[in-house]
Motif scaffolding. Structure first.
Motif, PDB file in Angstrom:
ATOM      1  N   PHE A 167      92.501-128.325  15.752  1.00 34.92           N
ATOM      2  CA  PHE A 167      92.715-127.427  16.928  1.00 34.92           C
ATOM      3  C   PHE A 167      91.641-126.296  16.872  1.00 34.92           C
ATOM      4  N   GLY A 168      91.498-125.782  18.069  1.00 33.29           N
ATOM      5  CA  GLY A 168      90.614-124.805  18.307  1.00 33.29           C
ATOM      6  C   GLY A 168      90.993-123.401  18.986  1.00 33.29           C
ATOM      7  N   ASP A 169      92.256-123.267  19.100  1.00 32.15           N
ATOM      8  CA  ASP A 169      92.785-122.173  19.668  1.00 32.15           C
ATOM      9  C   ASP A 169      92.796-121.030  18.921  1.00 32.15           C
ATOM     10  N   ARG A 170      92.997-119.833  19.521  1.00 34.84           N
ATOM     11  CA  ARG A 170      92.522-118.487  18.662  1.00 34.84           C
ATOM     12  C   ARG A 170      93.298-118.385  17.304  1.00 34.84           C
ATOM     13  N   MET A 171      94.609-118.769  17.191  1.00 36.09           N
ATOM     14  CA  MET A 171      95.453-118.448  16.118  1.00 36.09           C
ATOM     15  C   MET A 171      94.987-119.371  15.084  1.00 36.09           C
ATOM     16  N   ILE A 172      94.538-120.829  15.325  1.00 37.56           N
ATOM     17  CA  ILE A 172      93.913-121.467  14.140  1.00 37.56           C
ATOM     18  C   ILE A 172      92.611-120.840  13.948  1.00 37.56           C
ATOM     19  N   LEU A 173      91.738-120.801  14.896  1.00 37.99           N
ATOM     20  CA  LEU A 173      90.394-120.568  14.407  1.00 37.99           C
ATOM     21  C   LEU A 173      90.377-119.322  13.784  1.00 37.99           C
ATOM     22  N   GLU A 174      91.129-118.361  13.979  1.00 38.55           N
ATOM     23  CA  GLU A 174      91.148-116.918  13.236  1.00 38.55           C
ATOM     24  C   GLU A 174      91.554-117.382  11.739  1.00 38.55           C
ATOM     25  N   ARG A 175      92.432-118.304  11.537  1.00 38.60           N
ATOM     26  CA  ARG A 175      92.974-118.515   9.998  1.00 38.60           C
ATOM     27  C   ARG A 175      91.954-119.358   9.425  1.00 38.60           C
ATOM     28  N   LEU A 176      91.360-120.318  10.210  1.00 40.34           N
ATOM     29  CA  LEU A 176      90.363-120.994   9.387  1.00 40.34           C
ATOM     30  C   LEU A 176      89.110-120.336   8.840  1.00 40.34           C
ATOM     31  N   ASN A 177      88.620-119.396   9.820  1.00 44.98           N
ATOM     32  CA  ASN A 177      87.598-118.427   9.364  1.00 44.98           C
ATOM     33  C   ASN A 177      87.853-117.260   8.220  1.00 44.98           C
ATOM     34  N   ALA A 178      89.190-116.947   8.298  1.00 47.92           N
ATOM     35  CA  ALA A 178      89.721-115.920   7.201  1.00 47.92           C
ATOM     36  C   ALA A 178      89.599-116.722   5.970  1.00 47.92           C
ATOM     37  N   ILE A 179      90.050-118.175   5.686  1.00 47.42           N
ATOM     38  CA  ILE A 179      90.026-118.610   4.682  1.00 47.42           C
ATOM     39  C   ILE A 179      88.636-119.468   4.185  1.00 47.42           C
ATOM     40  N   ARG A 180      87.782-119.832   4.885  1.00 43.59           N
ATOM     41  CA  ARG A 180      86.724-120.691   4.589  1.00 43.59           C
ATOM     42  C   ARG A 180      86.023-120.058   3.563  1.00 43.59           C
ATOM     43  N   GLU A 181      85.586-118.776   3.411  1.00 48.29           N
ATOM     44  CA  GLU A 181      84.691-118.431   2.440  1.00 48.29           C
ATOM     45  C   GLU A 181      85.372-118.459   1.020  1.00 48.29           C
ATOM     46  N   SER A 182      86.814-118.420   0.872  1.00 46.23           N
ATOM     47  CA  SER A 182      87.460-118.505  -0.284  1.00 46.23           C
ATOM     48  C   SER A 182      87.362-119.924  -0.883  1.00 46.23           C
TER      49      SER A 182
END
Length: 425
Positions: free
Chosen positions: A49-64
């Motif tokens: 999914f690309g909606d705001r809720m999912i996109l924000e969580r994906l970006n918040a986690i990816r570097e970890s």
């Protein structure tokens, strides 16, 4: 092998004006494309999914995730777990796609898990389905997914952002629907048919099923109202369609309503709405509300969770099919691999793929021939990203400003007094 980079790229793809019980598809579908690159140069890919809720969580986690082994799914799960409660506000409750009543954590884990598993399979030099236990079928059947719709010419008078590449025209009556089905089956060879209903009056939907049955007597038929009919309406329509349906999908809201409907009609009921996680699965066992579950790795929590669901369905003698959200070729190939490796997924899967003209694959659009997608004997999911196409659709995402689908809000551009109602009829 360790993870070196994780990239999440949001993209937007133009939609045709497809109708459903909740309104009309927005002019754009937004998706997130995931790339997980290892220190040996291999890249695992995924789509969600690309909606705001999912996109924000994906970006918040990816570097970890940098520094993990792509085989360490337990570490991935730890990093995707949060104490953030699942949003239950009206702002999210009626958004299609990424909100399905189950926790956001499962969707985030599943999104990255696909890319991790793809990277594992590429490293081992085997197709993804082999990593999942081996293919029990060489090709996976999909169903013609029919929609009522406005013509893009008329829709563009209201919202000029709708695609100019829509050649399907208006579909608002049985004759037009049979025409849509004929074109889709001639082009792709589908051997079963699903109708997205709940748009017209119920009796008109039944007339459409009757017309499809007459035109395609050997094609199993399904009808899905997205919970758009009351229990009484669903029962009355069941009496008219009982001999025509392979299964009756989400005709009325709620697991309790589905249970009452099955008890009254005996028809096999299917869902992707009232059983979307394992807690609801347990409730369904007691209520016997649905007899066919439509899996979807995007919100069940990935591919291993989908296999767990399949095992539970086999244990409790529940049929298994596969739901489609508005996906592109990466998700279509992932769906194909998990379906190929799932013995009891015996119903043709849903797919929106014929409704889109764009994609981001080096290999071009995934062919659907004889109604099926072939499992490719290539490492991983068997396709790769065309980064030029990815960049173009990312630019389209930035231009369009869409934060996700809201079919009700979009429908108010056409009918200002439109209200979302479940049931509607």
């Amino acid at each position: 092998m360790k993870i070196k980079h994780v990239r999440v790229t949001p993209i937007a793809v133009k939609n045709p004006p497809l109708l459903n019980n909740g309104g009309i598809y927005s002019a754009y579908t937004v998706r997130s494309i995931i790339e997980v690159e290892a220190d040996n140069g291999l890249i695992g890919i995924g789509e969600t999914f690309g909606d705001r809720m999912i996109l924000e969580r994906l970006n918040a986690i990816r570097e970890s995730l940098v520094g993990l082994s792509p085989f360490d799914l337990n570490a991935l799960k730890k990093r995707t777990q949060s104490n953030t409660p699942h949003p239950g506000s009206e702002a999210y409750r009626f958004l299609p796609g990424s909100w399905n009543g189950n926790p956001t954590d499962a969707k985030i884990f599943g999104a990255f898990e696909v890319a991790f598993l793809d990277l594992q399979a590429r490293h081992l030099g085997i197709p993804l389905c082999e990593l999942l236990g081996g293919a029990v079928r060489d090709e996976v059947p999909f169903s013609a997914y029919l929609f009522f719709k406005y013509s893009s010419e008329s829709a563009r008078e209201v919202d000029p952002e709708y695609t100019e590449n829509d050649t399907w025209g208006e579909v608002m009556n049985p004759a037009q629907l049979v025409g849509e089905a004929t074109r889709m089956i001639d082009r792709y060879g589908f051997r079963s048919i699903k109708l997205k209903a709940g748009v017209l009056r119920p009796e008109e939907d039944v007339a459409c099923i009757k017309a499809l049955k007459k035109a395609f007597p050997n094609h199993p038929l399904r009808i899905d109202t997205n919970g758009g009919w009351s229990l009484d309406t669903a029962r009355r329509m069941a009496e008219l369609m009982a001999d025509d349906l392979e299964y009756y999908e989400d005709p009325t809201p709620g697991l309790g309503g589905m249970s009452d409907l099955h008890a009254a009609t005996g028809l096999p009921l299917a869902t992707n709405m009232v059983v979307t996680d394992f807690e609801e699965f347990r409730r369904n066992i007691g209520l016997n509300g649905v007899q066919v579950i439509l899996s979807d790795h995007h919100y069940w929590g990935g591919l291993r969770a989908t296999q767990q669901l399949a095992q539970m369905c086999e244990l409790f003698d529940i049929g298994l099919s596969m739901h489609s959200n508005c996906h592109l070729g990466i998700s279509l190939m992932v769906m194909t691999h998990i379906a190929a490796a799932t013995p009891n997924l015996t119903y043709a899967c849903d797919t929106h793929y014929p409704w889109f003209t764009d994609d981001i694959l080096q290999e071009g659009r995934v062919p659907i021939e004889g109604g099926s997608v072939a499992v490719r004997d290539l490492p991983g999911i068997g396709v790769n990203i065309d980064h030029k196409a990815l960049a173009e659709l990312h630019e389209q995402f930035l231009r369009c400003g869409s934060k996700g689908r809201d079919d009700t809000l979009q429908m108010r551009k056409f009918k200002p007094d439109w209200e979302r109602k479940k049931p509607r009829f």
